[in-house]
Design a protein around this motif. Structure first.
Motif, PDB file in Angstrom:
ATOM      1  N   VAL A  48      -9.780  11.103   5.025  1.00  0.00           N
ATOM      2  CA  VAL A  48     -10.528  10.160   4.196  1.00  0.00           C
ATOM      3  C   VAL A  48     -11.791  10.865   3.737  1.00  0.00           C
ATOM      4  CG1 VAL A  48     -11.847   8.005   4.185  1.00  0.00           C
ATOM      5  CG2 VAL A  48      -9.639   8.118   5.390  1.00  0.00           C
ATOM      6  N   ALA A  49     -12.109  10.749   2.454  1.00  0.00           N
ATOM      7  CA  ALA A  49     -13.345  11.312   1.911  1.00  0.00           C
ATOM      8  C   ALA A  49     -14.019  10.258   1.046  1.00  0.00           C
ATOM      9  CB  ALA A  49     -13.067  12.574   1.104  1.00  0.00           C
ATOM     10  N   MET A  50     -15.257   9.918   1.380  1.00  0.00           N
ATOM     11  CA  MET A  50     -16.007   8.898   0.665  1.00  0.00           C
ATOM     12  C   MET A  50     -17.275   9.512   0.089  1.00  0.00           C
ATOM     13  SD  MET A  50     -14.549   5.810   0.918  1.00  0.00           S
ATOM     14  CE  MET A  50     -12.973   5.359   1.690  1.00  0.00           C
ATOM     15  N   THR A  74       0.831  -1.197   0.000  1.00  0.00           N
ATOM     16  CA  THR A  74       0.000   0.000   0.000  1.00  0.00           C
ATOM     17  C   THR A  74       0.869   1.250   0.000  1.00  0.00           C
ATOM     18  OG1 THR A  74      -0.133  -0.050   2.419  1.00  0.00           O
ATOM     19  CG2 THR A  74      -1.918  -1.105   1.200  1.00  0.00           C
ATOM     20  N   PRO A  75       0.504   2.238  -0.803  1.00  0.00           N
ATOM     21  CA  PRO A  75       1.251   3.494  -0.787  1.00  0.00           C
ATOM     22  C   PRO A  75       0.962   4.286   0.483  1.00  0.00           C
ATOM     23  CG  PRO A  75      -0.661   3.692  -2.197  1.00  0.00           C
ATOM     24  CD  PRO A  75      -0.606   2.264  -1.757  1.00  0.00           C
ATOM     25  N   VAL A  76       1.894   5.109   0.877  1.00  0.00           N
ATOM     26  CA  VAL A  76       1.688   6.008   2.010  1.00  0.00           C
ATOM     27  C   VAL A  76       1.229   7.343   1.443  1.00  0.00           C
ATOM     28  CG1 VAL A  76       2.749   7.182   3.967  1.00  0.00           C
ATOM     29  CG2 VAL A  76       3.444   4.843   3.377  1.00  0.00           C
ATOM     30  N   VAL A  77      -0.008   7.728   1.755  1.00  0.00           N
ATOM     31  CA  VAL A  77      -0.592   8.947   1.194  1.00  0.00           C
ATOM     32  C   VAL A  77      -1.264   9.744   2.299  1.00  0.00           C
ATOM     33  CG1 VAL A  77      -0.947   7.987  -1.111  1.00  0.00           C
ATOM     34  CG2 VAL A  77      -2.743   7.755   0.619  1.00  0.00           C
ATOM     35  N   ASP A  78      -1.444  11.037   2.031  1.00  0.00           N
ATOM     36  CA  ASP A  78      -2.142  11.895   2.988  1.00  0.00           C
ATOM     37  C   ASP A  78      -3.643  11.632   2.983  1.00  0.00           C
ATOM     38  OD1 ASP A  78       0.160  13.486   3.891  1.00  0.00           O
ATOM     39  OD2 ASP A  78       0.214  14.150   1.813  1.00  0.00           O
ATOM     40  N   TRP A  79      -4.240  11.668   1.794  1.00  0.00           N
ATOM     41  CA  TRP A  79      -5.688  11.542   1.680  1.00  0.00           C
ATOM     42  C   TRP A  79      -6.062  10.307   0.867  1.00  0.00           C
ATOM     43  CZ3 TRP A  79      -9.774  14.455   3.591  1.00  0.00           C
ATOM     44  CH2 TRP A  79      -9.403  15.581   4.344  1.00  0.00           C
ATOM     45  N   ILE A  80      -7.111   9.620   1.296  1.00  0.00           N
ATOM     46  CA  ILE A  80      -7.762   8.574   0.504  1.00  0.00           C
ATOM     47  C   ILE A  80      -9.142   9.099   0.152  1.00  0.00           C
ATOM     48  CG2 ILE A  80      -8.691   6.235   0.495  1.00  0.00           C
ATOM     49  CD1 ILE A  80      -6.379   5.400   2.291  1.00  0.00           C
ATOM     50  N   VAL A  81      -9.379   9.246  -1.140  1.00  0.00           N
ATOM     51  CA  VAL A  81     -10.610   9.855  -1.650  1.00  0.00           C
ATOM     52  C   VAL A  81     -11.160   8.926  -2.718  1.00  0.00           C
ATOM     53  CG1 VAL A  81     -11.638  11.876  -2.739  1.00  0.00           C
ATOM     54  CG2 VAL A  81      -9.621  12.144  -1.266  1.00  0.00           C
ATOM     55  N   THR A  82     -12.415   8.493  -2.574  1.00  0.00           N
ATOM     56  CA  THR A  82     -12.948   7.561  -3.559  1.00  0.00           C
ATOM     57  C   THR A  82     -14.469   7.526  -3.508  1.00  0.00           C
ATOM     58  OG1 THR A  82     -12.562   5.349  -4.506  1.00  0.00           O
ATOM     59  CG2 THR A  82     -13.002   5.455  -2.136  1.00  0.00           C
ATOM     60  N   VAL A 133     -18.712  12.001   2.857  1.00  0.00           N
ATOM     61  CA  VAL A 133     -18.470  11.764   4.280  1.00  0.00           C
ATOM     62  C   VAL A 133     -16.961  11.822   4.486  1.00  0.00           C
ATOM     63  CG1 VAL A 133     -18.827  10.225   6.240  1.00  0.00           C
ATOM     64  CG2 VAL A 133     -20.534  10.344   4.414  1.00  0.00           C
ATOM     65  N   ILE A 134     -16.524  12.684   5.409  1.00  0.00           N
ATOM     66  CA  ILE A 134     -15.112  13.052   5.493  1.00  0.00           C
ATOM     67  C   ILE A 134     -14.609  12.889   6.917  1.00  0.00           C
ATOM     68  CG2 ILE A 134     -13.467  14.964   5.165  1.00  0.00           C
ATOM     69  CD1 ILE A 134     -15.993  16.036   3.316  1.00  0.00           C
ATOM     70  N   THR A 155     -15.682  13.820  10.534  1.00  0.00           N
ATOM     71  CA  THR A 155     -15.520  15.241  10.823  1.00  0.00           C
ATOM     72  C   THR A 155     -16.632  16.043  10.168  1.00  0.00           C
ATOM     73  OG1 THR A 155     -13.141  14.846  10.803  1.00  0.00           O
ATOM     74  CG2 THR A 155     -13.867  17.145  10.803  1.00  0.00           C
ATOM     75  N   PHE A 156     -16.969  15.670   8.927  1.00  0.00           N
ATOM     76  CA  PHE A 156     -18.008  16.364   8.169  1.00  0.00           C
ATOM     77  C   PHE A 156     -18.861  15.357   7.408  1.00  0.00           C
ATOM     78  CE2 PHE A 156     -14.233  19.209   7.922  1.00  0.00           C
ATOM     79  CZ  PHE A 156     -14.702  20.241   8.719  1.00  0.00           C
ATOM     80  N   VAL A 157     -20.125  15.680   7.282  1.00  0.00           N
ATOM     81  CA  VAL A 157     -20.986  15.104   6.247  1.00  0.00           C
ATOM     82  C   VAL A 157     -21.390  16.266   5.363  1.00  0.00           C
ATOM     83  CG1 VAL A 157     -23.173  14.004   5.719  1.00  0.00           C
ATOM     84  CG2 VAL A 157     -21.801  13.186   7.656  1.00  0.00           C
ATOM     85  N   ALA A 158     -20.975  16.214   4.108  1.00  0.00           N
ATOM     86  CA  ALA A 158     -21.233  17.308   3.171  1.00  0.00           C
ATOM     87  C   ALA A 158     -22.285  16.842   2.169  1.00  0.00           C
ATOM     88  CB  ALA A 158     -19.946  17.716   2.456  1.00  0.00           C
ATOM     89  N   GLN A 159     -23.498  17.342   2.339  1.00  0.00           N
ATOM     90  CA  GLN A 159     -24.640  16.918   1.547  1.00  0.00           C
ATOM     91  C   GLN A 159     -24.795  17.778   0.300  1.00  0.00           C
ATOM     92  OE1 GLN A 159     -27.019  14.338   1.940  1.00  0.00           O
ATOM     93  NE2 GLN A 159     -27.524  15.059  -0.123  1.00  0.00           N
ATOM     94  N   PHE A 160     -24.878  17.135  -0.866  1.00  0.00           N
ATOM     95  CA  PHE A 160     -25.165  17.856  -2.103  1.00  0.00           C
ATOM     96  C   PHE A 160     -26.616  18.327  -2.089  1.00  0.00           C
ATOM     97  CE2 PHE A 160     -21.446  15.547  -3.652  1.00  0.00           C
ATOM     98  CZ  PHE A 160     -20.849  16.478  -4.498  1.00  0.00           C
ATOM     99  N   CYS A 161     -26.836  19.596  -2.378  1.00  0.00           N
ATOM    100  CA  CYS A 161     -28.199  20.122  -2.513  1.00  0.00           C
ATOM    101  C   CYS A 161     -28.787  19.825  -3.888  1.00  0.00           C
ATOM    102  CB  CYS A 161     -28.203  21.630  -2.263  1.00  0.00           C
ATOM    103  SG  CYS A 161     -27.871  22.071  -0.544  1.00  0.00           S
TER     104      CYS A 161
END
Length: 240
Positions: A133-135, A103-111, A187-188, A158-164
């Motif tokens: 992490v952002a899903m 596995t790579p070492v990364v700051d953010w996992i976004v998918t 979800v972040i 930390t956050f749930v960012a809902q699309f309007c």
């Protein structure tokens, strides 16, 4: 460009038993994560690295490269033999849930995780990400007593960012003309590392609204040319 006649993702869909759940993320939805959620809160910077472990055809990874460096792109299947359309990111076939894989070492996992294994993706990502992490998930994913105990209570986002506005996704390609009846949210989790491993920065979750108009504001003129490809993957879906 893909002709009309698409089938968009809706709140309920049925998949073939061996489906790889390839629903491509519109480029503007990934940009909205950065522009409306992370950048205003100084949670990511251009020099941080990112990994999309369910990259599919690369629609999200290509956009992540506009903000992160480097970007790692992996998927459990090389969909239709498609090569990455972006020069710097690299793609390899890898099962993100294989704990024996390198596995790579990364700051953010976004998918945009496959729905059936989204829970496992979150828990694995929280083990590996160095900063966050952002899903991208269906809003309905935040429901459920079992998921609450295993994920949200144990690891509060930390956050749930809902699309309007709705984020249309279709099987095996990105269709800029698609529509959908399904609601989506980012979800972040922001994470910090220590002797105890992952630790949420806060024990409460902030709700963020991603305002309407992002589709128009964050779709770029060259998106269709760069990202309007599709996959002939061995998976068929019936959608309701």
């Amino acid at each position: 460009m893909i002709p009309a006649g698409h089938t968009a993702v809706m709140a309920q869909r049925c998949e073939a038993p061996d489906s790889l759940d390839l629903f491509c993320t519109p480029p503007w939805a990934t940009r909205a994560l950065i522009e409306s959620v992370l950048r205003p809160r100084l949670l990511c910077r251009r020099w941080e690295s990112a990994w999309d472990p369910a990259c599919g055809l690369g629609h999200m990874s290509a956009v992540l490269e506009e903000y992160f460096a480097p970007v790692v792109a992996t998927d459990v299947f090389e969909h239709g033999g498609v090569r990455t359309p972006w020069p710097a990111a690299w793609l390899r076939v890898q099962d993100f849930l294989d704990e024996q894989a390198e596995t790579p070492v990364v700051d953010w996992i976004v998918t945009n995780p496959p729905f059936k294994v989204a829970d496992a993706f979150v828990l694995r990502a929280l083990e590996l990400a160095q900063a966050g992490v952002a899903m991208l998930v269906r809003t309905a994913w935040i429901e459920g007593a079992d998921r609450y105990q295993r994920i949200f209570n144990a690891h509060p986002p930390t956050f749930v960012a809902q699309f309007c506005e709705r984020v249309p996704m279709v099987k095996g390609r990105w269709d800029p003309t698609a529509s959908t009846a399904t609601a989506y949210a980012w979800v972040i989790w922001t994470v910090r590392r220590g002797s105890a491993g992952h630790d949420p920065r806060a024990r409460c979750t902030d709700l963020i609204w991603i305002p309407p108009g992002q589709r128009d504001a964050l779709t770029r003129p060259d998106d269709a040319m760069r990202l309007g490809f599709q996959a002939d993957a061995p998976l068929l879906a019936c959608v309701e």
